[in-house]
Scaffold this motif. Structure first.
Motif, PDB file in Angstrom:
ATOM      1  N   UNK A 211       0.830  -1.209   0.000  1.00 52.65           N
ATOM      2  CA  UNK A 211       0.000   0.000   0.000  1.00 52.65           C
ATOM      3  C   UNK A 211       0.866   1.261   0.000  1.00 52.65           C
ATOM      4  N   UNK A 212       2.007   1.215   0.676  1.00 53.44           N
ATOM      5  CA  UNK A 212       2.925   2.358   0.637  1.00 53.44           C
ATOM      6  C   UNK A 212       3.428   2.583  -0.776  1.00 53.44           C
ATOM      7  N   UNK A 213       3.899   1.517  -1.419  1.00 53.44           N
ATOM      8  CA  UNK A 213       4.406   1.656  -2.781  1.00 53.44           C
ATOM      9  C   UNK A 213       3.320   2.149  -3.735  1.00 53.44           C
ATOM     10  N   UNK A 214       2.104   1.706  -3.507  1.00 57.83           N
ATOM     11  CA  UNK A 214       0.984   2.071  -4.378  1.00 57.83           C
ATOM     12  C   UNK A 214       0.623   3.547  -4.269  1.00 57.83           C
ATOM     13  N   UNK A 246      10.228   6.221  -8.707  1.00 57.79           N
ATOM     14  CA  UNK A 246      10.638   4.827  -8.520  1.00 57.79           C
ATOM     15  C   UNK A 246       9.529   3.967  -7.943  1.00 57.79           C
ATOM     16  N   UNK A 247       8.716   4.531  -7.043  1.00 59.77           N
ATOM     17  CA  UNK A 247       7.687   3.727  -6.394  1.00 59.77           C
ATOM     18  C   UNK A 247       6.566   3.321  -7.344  1.00 59.77           C
ATOM     19  N   UNK A 248       6.423   4.001  -8.470  1.00 59.27           N
ATOM     20  CA  UNK A 248       5.438   3.566  -9.473  1.00 59.27           C
ATOM     21  C   UNK A 248       5.835   2.180  -9.990  1.00 59.27           C
ATOM     22  N   UNK A 249       7.107   2.016 -10.326  1.00 63.28           N
ATOM     23  CA  UNK A 249       7.612   0.712 -10.771  1.00 63.28           C
ATOM     24  C   UNK A 249       7.586  -0.294  -9.624  1.00 63.28           C
ATOM     25  N   UNK A 250       7.997   0.147  -8.442  1.00 64.59           N
ATOM     26  CA  UNK A 250       7.990  -0.759  -7.296  1.00 64.59           C
ATOM     27  C   UNK A 250       6.589  -1.314  -7.044  1.00 64.59           C
ATOM     28  N   UNK A 251       5.573  -0.469  -7.159  1.00 64.77           N
ATOM     29  CA  UNK A 251       4.207  -0.916  -6.906  1.00 64.77           C
ATOM     30  C   UNK A 251       3.774  -1.971  -7.924  1.00 64.77           C
ATOM     31  N   UNK A 252       4.042  -1.710  -9.198  1.00 69.37           N
ATOM     32  CA  UNK A 252       3.666  -2.680 -10.234  1.00 69.37           C
ATOM     33  C   UNK A 252       4.382  -4.012 -10.011  1.00 69.37           C
ATOM     34  N   UNK A 253       5.664  -3.953  -9.684  1.00 61.64           N
ATOM     35  CA  UNK A 253       6.437  -5.170  -9.444  1.00 61.64           C
ATOM     36  C   UNK A 253       5.931  -5.907  -8.201  1.00 61.64           C
ATOM     37  N   UNK A 254       5.629  -5.146  -7.147  1.00 64.92           N
ATOM     38  CA  UNK A 254       5.155  -5.746  -5.892  1.00 64.92           C
ATOM     39  C   UNK A 254       3.835  -6.492  -6.110  1.00 64.92           C
ATOM     40  N   UNK A 255       2.929  -5.862  -6.836  1.00 66.02           N
ATOM     41  CA  UNK A 255       1.625  -6.480  -7.081  1.00 66.02           C
ATOM     42  C   UNK A 255       1.751  -7.730  -7.944  1.00 66.02           C
ATOM     43  N   UNK A 256       2.647  -7.677  -8.927  1.00 70.24           N
ATOM     44  CA  UNK A 256       2.801  -8.804  -9.858  1.00 70.24           C
ATOM     45  C   UNK A 256       3.627  -9.945  -9.262  1.00 70.24           C
ATOM     46  N   UNK A 257       4.700  -9.608  -8.542  1.00 71.01           N
ATOM     47  CA  UNK A 257       5.660 -10.622  -8.119  1.00 71.01           C
ATOM     48  C   UNK A 257       5.537 -11.046  -6.657  1.00 71.01           C
TER      49      UNK A 257
END
Length: 297
Positions: A211-214, A246-257
């Motif tokens: 949720x933070x990354x998002x 950076x957190x835009x990419x982190x959020x997408x990666x976190x949700x997917x991986x």
């Protein structure tokens, strides 16, 4: 539907949502997580046991606030990820008017006070990820490891996120301490620390960190805009500029991986992931309410 008055009355009725409790818990967290020599006596151990009981009761209270909203989330990976990503728009505290004001109107002293509160309540995303990843399934563990490596500047001290935050503390000449921080900010950090350090709340922690990354990029961009407006250079506001992107990419990666494979392996984790995310956002919303009350008085 509960009114704002009902919510304030409910919060005041809780022994956990108080300045005294949150300051005490914050001090204990700072002491117990700091490296130190073995304690000679039993007093420290008995104090830890007492604080652990209180911390778990605090977590139970936070869960009670969000359990109804989390109970009906989708259990399938596609449905849950769609619900999770919708929190960016519809979750607690999202779209708060505090942040456009920080971007466009707040003066230097107001931005300094806001940053002081945020810095003092910072639980350390790198440490939270490190504690959460213990014994995680491989695919999620690898994503948390990649995220941690980014937080650590990929091995370059100049790129570490923690020291960037410390540098901004020095630039703005603030003194973030437990004693000069509002309890709502301490409660946010205490909640994140509790979820990361209790293994039966590990899935909650994954949801909360996700949720933070998002939700962080939009807020970070507005804070960076405010800092630019009062004269901070690109280098000086690097911490917020970096997280806005950076957190835009982190959020997408976190949700997917992380989130998706955890649910594909065991759909029953959905409620815990949802509760963790909602706890994080609800604690954040409390902070924004308190910040506005003080800054706009």
């Amino acid at each position: 539907m509960a009114t704002r008055y009902d919510r304030v009355r409910e919060e005041r009725s809780s022994q956990f949502l108080t300045e005294t409790f949150q300051r005490g818990l914050a001090r204990w967290n700072r002491e117990r997580l700091s490296p130190r020599q073995p304690d000679a006596g039993s007093d420290a151990f008995e104090h830890d046991v007492r604080m652990l009981r209180l911390e778990r009761a605090f977590l139970a209270h936070l869960r009670s606030e969000v359990s109804a909203a989390a109970a009906d989330v989708p259990r399938d990976a596609d449905g849950f990820v769609n619900w999770f990503e919708s929190l960016k728009l519809h979750g607690p505290g999202q779209g708060d008017m505090l942040f456009p004001w920080l971007a466009d109107e707040a003066d230097r002293e107001q931005l300094r006070w806001f940053f002081e509160q945020e810095a003092a309540g910072e639980a350390g995303f790198d440490d939270l990820v490190a504690m959460t990843q213990v014994k995680m399934p491989a695919r999620a563990k690898l994503e948390l490891a990649r995220n941690y490596w980014d937080e650590m500047g990929r091995g370059n001290p100049a790129g570490m996120h923690g020291p960037m935050l410390d540098a901004l503390v020095a630039i703005l000449d603030v003194e973030p301490t437990i004693d000069n921080t509002v309890w709502e900010s301490l409660a946010l950090a205490n909640a994140m620390t509790a979820m990361a350090t209790h293994r039966d709340y590990a899935w909650h922690s994954v949801g909360a960190l996700g949720a933070i990354e998002l939700t962080a990029p939009g807020r970070s961009a507005m804070v960076a805009k405010g800092l630019r407006r009062i004269g901070l250079s690109d280098r000086e506001r690097r911490y917020f500029d970096l997280h806005a992107v950076l957190d835009v990419k982190h959020s997408a990666d976190w949700n997917r991986e992380a989130i998706r494979p955890l649910l594909e392996e065991d759909p029953s984790r959905a409620v815990a992931l949802a509760e963790g995310a909602l706890i994080r956002l609800r604690c954040g919303a409390r902070c924004f309410d308190r910040y506005r009350t003080i800054l706009w008085k």
